[in-house]
Design an enzyme around this catalytic site. Structure first.
Site, PDB file in Angstrom:
ATOM      1  N   HIS A 113      86.261  24.503  -1.398  1.00 45.82           N
ATOM      2  CA  HIS A 113      85.102  25.187  -0.806  1.00 45.82           C
ATOM      3  C   HIS A 113      84.947  26.597  -1.360  1.00 45.82           C
ATOM      4  O   HIS A 113      84.376  27.474  -0.692  1.00 45.82           O
ATOM      5  CB  HIS A 113      85.226  25.257   0.725  1.00 45.82           C
ATOM      6  CG  HIS A 113      85.422  23.928   1.384  1.00 45.82           C
ATOM      7  ND1 HIS A 113      84.388  23.149   1.838  1.00 45.82           N
ATOM      8  CD2 HIS A 113      86.557  23.228   1.658  1.00 45.82           C
ATOM      9  CE1 HIS A 113      84.855  22.035   2.367  1.00 45.82           C
ATOM     10  NE2 HIS A 113      86.176  22.055   2.265  1.00 45.82           N
TER      11      HIS A 113
ATOM     12  N   SER B  13      76.373  41.355 -24.884  1.00 42.22           N
ATOM     13  CA  SER B  13      75.201  42.038 -24.364  1.00 42.22           C
ATOM     14  C   SER B  13      74.611  42.957 -25.415  1.00 42.22           C
ATOM     15  O   SER B  13      75.325  43.536 -26.235  1.00 42.22           O
ATOM     16  CB  SER B  13      75.572  42.864 -23.125  1.00 42.22           C
ATOM     17  OG  SER B  13      74.480  43.641 -22.690  1.00 42.22           O
TER      18      SER B  13
ATOM     19  N   LYS C 118      81.065  44.020 -23.373  1.00 33.62           N
ATOM     20  CA  LYS C 118      80.934  42.801 -22.578  1.00 33.62           C
ATOM     21  C   LYS C 118      81.074  41.570 -23.467  1.00 33.62           C
ATOM     22  O   LYS C 118      80.474  41.484 -24.540  1.00 33.62           O
ATOM     23  CB  LYS C 118      79.573  42.772 -21.877  1.00 33.62           C
ATOM     24  CG  LYS C 118      79.449  41.699 -20.797  1.00 33.62           C
ATOM     25  CD  LYS C 118      78.136  41.875 -20.035  1.00 33.62           C
ATOM     26  CE  LYS C 118      78.105  41.012 -18.787  1.00 33.62           C
ATOM     27  NZ  LYS C 118      78.061  39.584 -19.092  1.00 33.62           N
TER      28      LYS C 118
ATOM     29  N   GLU D 205      79.342  27.927 -21.777  1.00 38.95           N
ATOM     30  CA  GLU D 205      77.928  27.893 -21.408  1.00 38.95           C
ATOM     31  C   GLU D 205      77.145  26.900 -22.241  1.00 38.95           C
ATOM     32  O   GLU D 205      76.256  26.194 -21.734  1.00 38.95           O
ATOM     33  CB  GLU D 205      77.321  29.289 -21.558  1.00 38.95           C
ATOM     34  CG  GLU D 205      77.822  30.294 -20.522  1.00 38.95           C
ATOM     35  CD  GLU D 205      77.385  31.714 -20.821  1.00 38.95           C
ATOM     36  OE1 GLU D 205      77.626  32.584 -19.977  1.00 38.95           O
ATOM     37  OE2 GLU D 205      76.808  31.951 -21.910  1.00 38.95           O
TER      38      GLU D 205
END
Length: 462
Positions: A184, A314, A320, A327
């Site tokens: 959960h 980025s 970053k 992905e």
């Protein structure tokens, strides 16, 4: 230009091309995907045409002189020589007739060239009478799809096999990395990172078996069924010979369907292949998402895994780095799932003796196999091989977690465990410190109970 004709009339065709009038009509009619036919599919159909030419020579219907040049022309296509001679759009009306005629015209005109004749001299070699002898689009096209599926399935299973192998290796590498398991999205009970990797490997291997099973069913073909499965215009001897030649040419084992009418008008085998990829894609999405979550941060997320840096993340935030390989696997899997919906809709729109939607089914299934193979290979090569565990961070989360209270249930009871958990949450202290303070267990006893081996395997410490 040269002028060719069919029963609709005359049409000019560029003199330098091997295709003919019916291919030109398809090029004019279908501007849909702006893509070309899959090269593997072109090769698969050329193998079918070669098998048909050999079988027709066996029966004596096709003159040896014509049959031999058609076999030579087919071999050239199989070798990839004339791939640019197939300009028809993969999505088209006509159940694949335009693809079949494209191949018939290329082989006929290349055969004419080999014989020293002019292209378009169809009274010598006819795309219909000779190249398409004892055939129909309705048995050639689906048979070619299945040959291509089996080829691409092997590539996909190889990619998934590599992925599963490296996950198994990571399971061994991370077997001593104890971390907090989660359900959960909340802290649950401890697990090792190795156990998680082994679970991923098992799920991927189920995907391999699923795809293998569906591809095996694609070995049943309707070659010899001609238009509706009755075998009209195909001799029984041809039907038995063409499958033998096809097996020799492909190096695979194909079987003539027991019921050719069924095999011509039903496409459930194709749906099964697409479905197997969809389910496997769902598994891969779960794995990619878990990796993204475990690698999140690195300072303000879980930071339990360290993924290899592949590119700056980025255009505005210096330093970053994003999990781009995970992905792209996600996005590829979404595409595969969307393709499967297209296949399902096409399958349910078959009527009577033929499903005329096979072109869009082939387009989506073959694309899915290629996309998924490429994405899995990228995930394997650019992420899995180089992923590492952040053991220190895993230990820190485990130390802070209240989830380890579950392991103490058999030793201090449910009521005490509940009170312990509540106090740990309220005071933001560790479970271990509170137990020692209350004197419920000795430090040595706690080490036994909370050892990695004890908390991640069945059993209760005595």
């Amino acid at each position: 230009m040269r002028e060719e004709h069919d029963f609709l009339g005359e049409k000019e065709v560029p003199e330098n091309v091997l295709y003919g009038v019916q291919t030109m009509r398809a090029v004019d009619n279908f501007h849909i995907t702006e893509q070309k036919l899959d090269p593997d599919f072109i090769v698969a159909m050329a193998k079918v045409k070669k098998a048909a030419a050999l079988a027709n020579m066996d029966t004596g219907r096709l003159p040896q002189k014509i049959g031999k040049v058609l076999v030579q022309a087919a071999d050239e296509v199989i070798a990839g020589k004339w791939v640019n001679e197939f300009p028809v759009d993969p999505i088209q009306g006509g159940a694949g007739t335009s693809v079949n005629m494209n191949m018939n015209e290329v082989l006929a005109n290349r055969g004419l060239e080999i014989m020293g004749e002019k292209k378009g001299t169809y009274d010598v070699i006819s795309p219909n009478n000779h190249v398409n002898m004892a055939q129909s689009t309705n048995d050639v096209f689906p048979t070619s799809i299945k040959i291509c599926i089996k080829l691409k399935a092997r590539h996909l299973m190889t990619a998934l096999g590599q992925m599963a192998d490296v996950l198994d290796r990571k399971a061994v590498e991370f077997k001593d990395v104890l971390k907090m398991g989660r359900t959960h999205l909340q802290d649950a009970v401890p697990i090792t990172l190795g156990q998680e990797m082994a679970a991923y490997a098992a799920a991927v291997r189920r995907g391999i078996k699923r795809i293998e099973s569906s591809a095996r069913n694609a070995s049943v073909v309707n070659l010899g069924a001609t238009a509706v499965g009755t075998g009209l215009n195909a001799q029984p001897q041809y039907i038995s010979h063409v499958i033998k030649h096809l097996n020799k040419i492909t190096g695979e084992e194909y079987f003539t369907a027991d019921n050719l009418v069924d095999a011509t008008n039903n496409v459930d085998i194709l749906v099964d292949v697409s479905s197997a990829m969809k389910v496997t894609a769902l598994v891969l999405i779960k794995i990619a998402n878990d990796f993204r979550l475990m690698a999140s941060g690195p300072r303000c997320g879980f930071n339990e895994l360290k993924l290899p840096a592949r590119q700056p993340g980025s255009s505005i935030m210096p330093g970053k780095v994003n999990p781009v390989i995970a992905e792209v696997l996600n996005q590829t899997c979404y595409q595969v799932i969307g393709n499967d919906l297209t296949v399902s809709l096409a399958a349910e729109n078959g009527q009577f003796e033929l499903n005329v939607m096979e072109p869009v089914m082939a387009f989506n299934i073959l694309n899915s196999m290629r996309y998924l193979t490429n994405a899995v290979n990228a995930f394997y090569e650019k992420l899995l091989l180089h992923v590492t565990a952040n053991k220190k961070q895993c230990e820190e989360w485990l130390e802070k977690s209240v989830g380890i209270v579950t392991a103490l249930l058999p030793h201090i009871g449910y009521e005490n465990s509940s009170l312990l958990a509540k106090e740990a949450y309220t005071t933001n202290r560790s479970v271990k410190d509170i137990i020692l303070e209350k004197g419920w267990l000795t430090e040595e006893r706690m080490k036994q109970i909370l050892s990695p081996e004890q908390m991640t395997h069945p059993g209760i410490t005595g």
